[in-house]
Each structure stands twice: as C-alpha cells, then as structure tokens.
Design a protein around this motif. Structure first.
Motif, PDB file in Angstrom:
ATOM      1  N   GLU A  49      -2.387  -1.829   2.754  1.00 48.09           N
ATOM      2  CA  GLU A  49      -1.275  -2.593   3.327  1.00 48.09           C
ATOM      3  C   GLU A  49      -0.010  -2.397   2.504  1.00 48.09           C
ATOM      4  OE1 GLU A  49       0.831  -5.247   5.810  1.00 48.09           O
ATOM      5  OE2 GLU A  49      -1.096  -4.222   6.075  1.00 48.09           O
ATOM      6  N   SER A  50      -0.167  -2.371   1.181  1.00 47.80           N
ATOM      7  CA  SER A  50       0.991  -2.193   0.303  1.00 47.80           C
ATOM      8  C   SER A  50       1.617  -0.819   0.486  1.00 47.80           C
ATOM      9  CB  SER A  50       0.563  -2.399  -1.155  1.00 47.80           C
ATOM     10  OG  SER A  50       1.679  -2.395  -2.008  1.00 47.80           O
ATOM     11  N   VAL A  51       0.783   0.206   0.714  1.00 46.21           N
ATOM     12  CA  VAL A  51       1.305   1.549   0.951  1.00 46.21           C
ATOM     13  C   VAL A  51       2.176   1.560   2.198  1.00 46.21           C
ATOM     14  CG1 VAL A  51       0.692   3.904   1.638  1.00 46.21           C
ATOM     15  CG2 VAL A  51      -0.523   2.808  -0.246  1.00 46.21           C
ATOM     16  N   TYR A  52       1.688   0.966   3.275  1.00 47.76           N
ATOM     17  CA  TYR A  52       2.446   0.999   4.528  1.00 47.76           C
ATOM     18  C   TYR A  52       3.678   0.106   4.480  1.00 47.76           C
ATOM     19  CZ  TYR A  52      -0.677   4.188   6.799  1.00 47.76           C
ATOM     20  OH  TYR A  52      -1.367   5.334   7.126  1.00 47.76           O
ATOM     21  N   ARG A  53       3.610  -0.975   3.728  1.00 45.82           N
ATOM     22  CA  ARG A  53       4.813  -1.781   3.520  1.00 45.82           C
ATOM     23  C   ARG A  53       5.870  -0.963   2.777  1.00 45.82           C
ATOM     24  NH1 ARG A  53       5.229  -6.253   6.751  1.00 45.82           N
ATOM     25  NH2 ARG A  53       3.316  -7.507   6.686  1.00 45.82           N
ATOM     26  N   LEU A  54       5.415  -0.239   1.766  1.00 47.85           N
ATOM     27  CA  LEU A  54       6.332   0.613   1.007  1.00 47.85           C
ATOM     28  C   LEU A  54       6.987   1.649   1.916  1.00 47.85           C
ATOM     29  CD1 LEU A  54       7.466   1.840  -1.698  1.00 47.85           C
ATOM     30  CD2 LEU A  54       5.398   3.252  -1.727  1.00 47.85           C
ATOM     31  N   LEU A  55       6.197   2.287   2.770  1.00 44.09           N
ATOM     32  CA  LEU A  55       6.740   3.323   3.648  1.00 44.09           C
ATOM     33  C   LEU A  55       7.743   2.731   4.636  1.00 44.09           C
ATOM     34  CD1 LEU A  55       3.482   5.374   4.341  1.00 44.09           C
ATOM     35  CD2 LEU A  55       5.272   5.814   2.644  1.00 44.09           C
ATOM     36  N   GLU A  56       7.466   1.538   5.127  1.00 47.18           N
ATOM     37  CA  GLU A  56       8.420   0.870   6.022  1.00 47.18           C
ATOM     38  C   GLU A  56       9.731   0.588   5.294  1.00 47.18           C
ATOM     39  OE1 GLU A  56       6.507  -2.622   7.419  1.00 47.18           O
ATOM     40  OE2 GLU A  56       5.072  -1.554   8.706  1.00 47.18           O
ATOM     41  N   GLU A  57       9.624   0.139   4.053  1.00 52.15           N
ATOM     42  CA  GLU A  57      10.828  -0.182   3.282  1.00 52.15           C
ATOM     43  C   GLU A  57      11.609   1.083   2.919  1.00 52.15           C
ATOM     44  OE1 GLU A  57       8.994  -2.312   0.135  1.00 52.15           O
ATOM     45  OE2 GLU A  57       8.465  -4.023   1.415  1.00 52.15           O
ATOM     46  N   GLU A  90      -2.326   0.470  -7.574  1.00 56.61           N
ATOM     47  CA  GLU A  90      -1.991  -0.937  -7.330  1.00 56.61           C
ATOM     48  C   GLU A  90      -0.770  -1.394  -8.123  1.00 56.61           C
ATOM     49  OE1 GLU A  90      -4.156  -5.335  -7.211  1.00 56.61           O
ATOM     50  OE2 GLU A  90      -5.350  -3.512  -7.422  1.00 56.61           O
ATOM     51  N   PRO A  91      -0.717  -1.160  -9.456  1.00 57.20           N
ATOM     52  CA  PRO A  91       0.492  -1.585 -10.181  1.00 57.20           C
ATOM     53  C   PRO A  91       1.718  -0.750  -9.833  1.00 57.20           C
ATOM     54  CG  PRO A  91      -1.007  -0.399 -11.646  1.00 57.20           C
ATOM     55  CD  PRO A  91      -1.743  -0.618 -10.369  1.00 57.20           C
ATOM     56  N   LEU A  92       1.520   0.527  -9.503  1.00 58.24           N
ATOM     57  CA  LEU A  92       2.662   1.377  -9.160  1.00 58.24           C
ATOM     58  C   LEU A  92       3.308   0.927  -7.855  1.00 58.24           C
ATOM     59  CD1 LEU A  92       1.314   4.971  -9.993  1.00 58.24           C
ATOM     60  CD2 LEU A  92       2.890   3.576 -11.346  1.00 58.24           C
ATOM     61  N   LEU A  93       2.492   0.611  -6.874  1.00 56.33           N
ATOM     62  CA  LEU A  93       3.030   0.202  -5.578  1.00 56.33           C
ATOM     63  C   LEU A  93       3.840  -1.082  -5.699  1.00 56.33           C
ATOM     64  CD1 LEU A  93      -0.132   0.984  -3.423  1.00 56.33           C
ATOM     65  CD2 LEU A  93       2.060   2.195  -3.327  1.00 56.33           C
ATOM     66  N   GLU A  94       3.324  -2.021  -6.463  1.00 57.83           N
ATOM     67  CA  GLU A  94       4.056  -3.276  -6.652  1.00 57.83           C
ATOM     68  C   GLU A  94       5.393  -3.030  -7.347  1.00 57.83           C
ATOM     69  OE1 GLU A  94       3.516  -7.656  -8.823  1.00 57.83           O
ATOM     70  OE2 GLU A  94       1.898  -6.171  -8.893  1.00 57.83           O
ATOM     71  N   SER A  95       5.372  -2.189  -8.389  1.00 51.03           N
ATOM     72  CA  SER A  95       6.607  -1.900  -9.126  1.00 51.03           C
ATOM     73  C   SER A  95       7.602  -1.131  -8.260  1.00 51.03           C
ATOM     74  CB  SER A  95       6.288  -1.099 -10.389  1.00 51.03           C
ATOM     75  OG  SER A  95       5.490  -1.849 -11.282  1.00 51.03           O
ATOM     76  N   MET A  96       7.109  -0.212  -7.434  1.00 52.41           N
ATOM     77  CA  MET A  96       8.001   0.539  -6.551  1.00 52.41           C
ATOM     78  C   MET A  96       8.691  -0.374  -5.555  1.00 52.41           C
ATOM     79  SD  MET A  96       5.931   4.053  -5.654  1.00 52.41           S
ATOM     80  CE  MET A  96       7.235   4.688  -4.604  1.00 52.41           C
ATOM     81  N   ARG A  97       7.944  -1.280  -4.973  1.00 51.25           N
ATOM     82  CA  ARG A  97       8.538  -2.169  -3.977  1.00 51.25           C
ATOM     83  C   ARG A  97       9.556  -3.101  -4.628  1.00 51.25           C
ATOM     84  NH1 ARG A  97       4.182  -4.945  -0.361  1.00 51.25           N
ATOM     85  NH2 ARG A  97       6.090  -5.464   0.798  1.00 51.25           N
ATOM     86  N   ASN A  98       9.266  -3.543  -5.848  1.00 50.00           N
ATOM     87  CA  ASN A  98      10.251  -4.355  -6.577  1.00 50.00           C
ATOM     88  C   ASN A  98      11.519  -3.546  -6.838  1.00 50.00           C
ATOM     89  OD1 ASN A  98       8.568  -6.593  -6.705  1.00 50.00           O
ATOM     90  ND2 ASN A  98       7.720  -6.038  -8.711  1.00 50.00           N
ATOM     91  N   HIS A  99      11.321  -2.260  -7.162  1.00 49.89           N
ATOM     92  CA  HIS A  99      12.476  -1.409  -7.445  1.00 49.89           C
ATOM     93  C   HIS A  99      13.324  -1.194  -6.191  1.00 49.89           C
ATOM     94  CE1 HIS A  99      14.844   1.648  -9.471  1.00 49.89           C
ATOM     95  NE2 HIS A  99      14.637   2.467  -8.457  1.00 49.89           N
ATOM     96  N   LEU A 100      12.687  -1.022  -5.041  1.00 51.33           N
ATOM     97  CA  LEU A 100      13.455  -0.839  -3.807  1.00 51.33           C
ATOM     98  C   LEU A 100      14.336  -2.050  -3.523  1.00 51.33           C
ATOM     99  CD1 LEU A 100      10.954   0.902  -1.344  1.00 51.33           C
ATOM    100  CD2 LEU A 100      12.561   1.920  -2.961  1.00 51.33           C
ATOM    101  N   ARG A 101      13.819  -3.227  -3.784  1.00 53.04           N
ATOM    102  CA  ARG A 101      14.636  -4.432  -3.582  1.00 53.04           C
ATOM    103  C   ARG A 101      15.818  -4.438  -4.547  1.00 53.04           C
ATOM    104  NH1 ARG A 101       9.421  -6.547  -2.291  1.00 53.04           N
ATOM    105  NH2 ARG A 101       8.912  -6.996  -4.471  1.00 53.04           N
ATOM    106  N   LYS A 102      15.573  -3.961  -5.761  1.00 47.00           N
ATOM    107  CA  LYS A 102      16.640  -3.881  -6.760  1.00 47.00           C
ATOM    108  C   LYS A 102      17.718  -2.888  -6.323  1.00 47.00           C
ATOM    109  CE  LYS A 102      17.150  -2.880 -11.718  1.00 47.00           C
ATOM    110  NZ  LYS A 102      16.408  -2.510 -12.952  1.00 47.00           N
TER     111      LYS A 102
END
Length: 382
Positions: A7-15, A96-108
């Motif tokens: 789910e986190s992968v696909y959320r990342l791709l959407e973002e 798992e930790p990379l995906l979370e950090s990437m999504r945080n970075h996109l928001r930044k």
C-alpha cells in the motif's frame, strides 16, 4: 511484500505523479534524494515503463522492486554483483523505512521545493557523486599511483609527444600504405613484440614475425595465417572479405592477449571512402597497456614504417597529465567506468572519492561535480 508496504508503494507512486519527471525513450524517471530517520542519505530512482514501475535503491542495498497494475509488488530479478548482494535482503525490512522517509520527503518538497533541493545538493555525500578532477593535481598530490610517463621513461615520452606535436599522426602518408602483404604485417608485429616486451616476458628475437604472431596473438586469426604471406593481392582480398580463406568471429588484430579492454590491437583497415590504401593503427585503451603500445609505435616509426595510434592527442594528454580523472560514486564499479563520461570531458581513468585518501581536503575544491537531479512539483495548472 507485506500488505501495508504494498500500500505504501502505491501511495508513493500516486504522490510522485505530482512531480516532474525525466523522459528517456518510453521511460518516465523520478530521482528522489532524501534522508531517513537517522539523517542518512539515500537515492531512489523510480522508473515507469509501459504499465510497470521499477524502484531502484541507487546508492544502497535494498533489492529492486517491480510494481504492476492490480497492486502486485515483488522484488526484481537481481542483475550484477550489487544486485545479487541486494537480493539477500528481505524486501520488507529494506523498504519499509525507505518508503516512509520518501513520502515524508515528498511532502517537504511540496512545501518548499527550492529549499529541499538546496539541502540535497549541500548534504548528499561526496563519495556517492560523480565528477571530474584535473589529472595534474592527482599526479602531484597522491603518491603511489601508476604513472604512464614513468613507466614509459623520459626519453620515449618526449619522443612521442614530439611526434604528436609535429602533426605526424595527422598526415595520411604517416599512417597509411598503398599496399600490404601478410608478411609485411608480420614484420610490423615483430617490431612491436620486441619493443613492447615486458621485463618478465621472453621474446626470442630470432623468431620470424609470423612465428611471433602465432605465439603471442589471440589465435583467432580469421585465416590471416593461411593466405600467401608474400601476396599483396591476397591480403587485400582478405581485408575486403573476398578471400575464400577469410573467416569471421575472430580477433586477428589482437597481437597481445588480454581482456575485452586490456589487450593490444595492431589493426589494419581501409581508410573511410578509400579502397586504394590501408591504415595501420595500434589500439590500447587500457592504461596499463598504453606505455607498451607507445613503445611499439616508436619502434615501428624508427624503422621507417608508417604507423598510427588510436587517439594520439589523447595519449599525449595522458602522458603529460593534461587529461581529467573521473570520480565515480562508491556504489559503482571502476571497471569500464570511464566510458560513462562524455568523450569531450577527457576522462581516461577513474577513481573513487575515497581513493584520494588524506588529500581529499586539498583536492575537493578542484572537483567539478555533475549536477544532482532536482525534484520539482508540477505546476498547479497541469
């Protein structure tokens, strides 16, 4: 992968769809440079090809991922040494930790993309970056490195530089002959073998050039040893692929054996657009064989025979340390890495940033780093 990580992968791709990408052929590419929870830097490349997304941990050891339509996410088949190392890691633990950090970075980046990219340019580790450094500074600063000029010797080095600067290799009569036989080619070979002999190599100078070629060359001669060595017509037909004894798939010009990039060729070919002459040229791309090839060229020239060498101006630059050294990211092998630099940058040899050792502080200001990719949000109207 675990459901929450898929789910986190696909959320990342959407973002990521809200950010600009590079287009190379049918690939759509996003490069994301970000820090994890421990302030460690990472570079992840996301490539969209047709309907599949590929995630690569460029500077780390997380296994590559494929994300397909329908929610399927699976590790990629490993390729290369680094891929095989990454394949040993559990995808969930790695990503798992990379995906979370990437999504945080996109928001930044969404909040202030200039500030976020400035921090990446300032903070991304130098040993993971690519750049170029003047060879002269490396030669002067870092002891113990192999030097072509030292191997070749002062006198031979000066003689070759003088040949280049005289324009010798630019004159057709200096590098071509109107006719050639196999026997005459073997004479070239004998001169080359004797001049290029290494200290631990035995070369019986009483042997004929043909015998030396049979002993030292690659062996896959494509029929060169089978034609009449006194006939210029037969050699011409053999070169042009018209001789019945000409075969294919061999390495007839590889007079000194080596690997794909570490052998020495003494090649003969027709000059472009001409069928009335033959160009004779030494080719030795490997740094460790270049001094050997220059000795061969000087000996053949001293015998009064036409001879060329591949990229003579480049060889001169390398002898005088006027070329540049490529700095290669730590995660990349040095093997053939020079080929990754544009020819105009004059890179023939490469090293890792760490190879500069205690001289990094002195030399870093002189390194011209390649730009890092920027991550930029799409304009709001698109």
């Amino acid at each position: 992968m675990k459901p929450q990580n898929r789910e986190s992968v696909y959320r990342l791709l959407e973002e990521l769809d809200g950010f600009g990408y590079d287009a190379v052929g049918l690939d759509r590419i996003w490069d994301v440079l970000f820090t994890d929870a421990n302030e460690g830097w990472h570079w992840v490349r996301v490539t969209h090809y047709m309907e599949i997304y590929f995630l690569f941990h460029v500077d780390g050891d997380a296994p590559g991922l494929e994300a397909r339509p329908g929610g399927e996410v699976a590790p990629m088949d490993p390729f290369g040494a680094l891929g095989r190392v990454a394949a040993r890691r559990d995808p969930d633990d790695a990503w798992e930790p990379l995906l979370e950090s990437m999504r945080n970075h996109l928001r930044k980046v969404k909040r202030d993309w200039i500030k976020a990219n400035r921090e990446a340019v300032a903070g991304y580790p130098l040993d993971r970056r690519r750049g170029i450094l003047p060879h002269a500074l490396v030669r002067e600063s870092v002891p113990g490195l192999y030097r072509i000029d030292t191997d070749l010797g002062t006198e031979a080095c000066a003689a070759f530089v003088a040949l280049v600067e005289s324009g010798y290799f630019r004159r057709e009569e200096s590098v071509t002959v109107p006719a050639l036989s196999a026997g005459e080619y073997f004479r070239y070979c004998k001169l080359a073998y004797i001049a290029g002999k290494s200290p631990d190599e035995e070369v019986d100078e009483s042997m004929s050039g043909r015998e030396m070629y049979r002993r030292f060359a690659d062996g896959r001669h494509e029929g060169l040893l089978d034609i009449d060595e006194d006939s210029t017509d037969e050699f011409g037909d053999w070169i042009d692929g018209k001789h019945p004894k000409r075969s294919v798939g061999g390495h007839p010009w590889e007079i000194k054996r080596g690997g794909n990039t570490t052998h020495i060729d003494l090649a003969v070919y027709r000059p472009p657009g001409r069928n009335d002459a033959f160009r004779i040229e030494l080719i030795a791309p490997a740094t460790g064989r270049l001094a050997e090839a220059v000795r061969m060229a000087l000996a053949i020239h001293a015998a009064g025979l036409p001879i060329g060498i591949a990229d003579p101006e480049g060889v001169r630059k390398r002898l005088l340390a006027q070329d540049t050294i490529g700095i290669v990211p730590r995660q990349e092998t040095l093997h053939r890495a020079a080929q990754g630099f544009d020819r105009s940058r004059g890179v023939y040899d490469v090293m890792h940033y760490s190879d500069l050792g205690r001289y990094r502080r002195r030399l870093t200001p002189f390194i011209a780093w390649d730009p890092l990719p920027l991550l930029v949000p799409k304009p709001s109207h698109t």
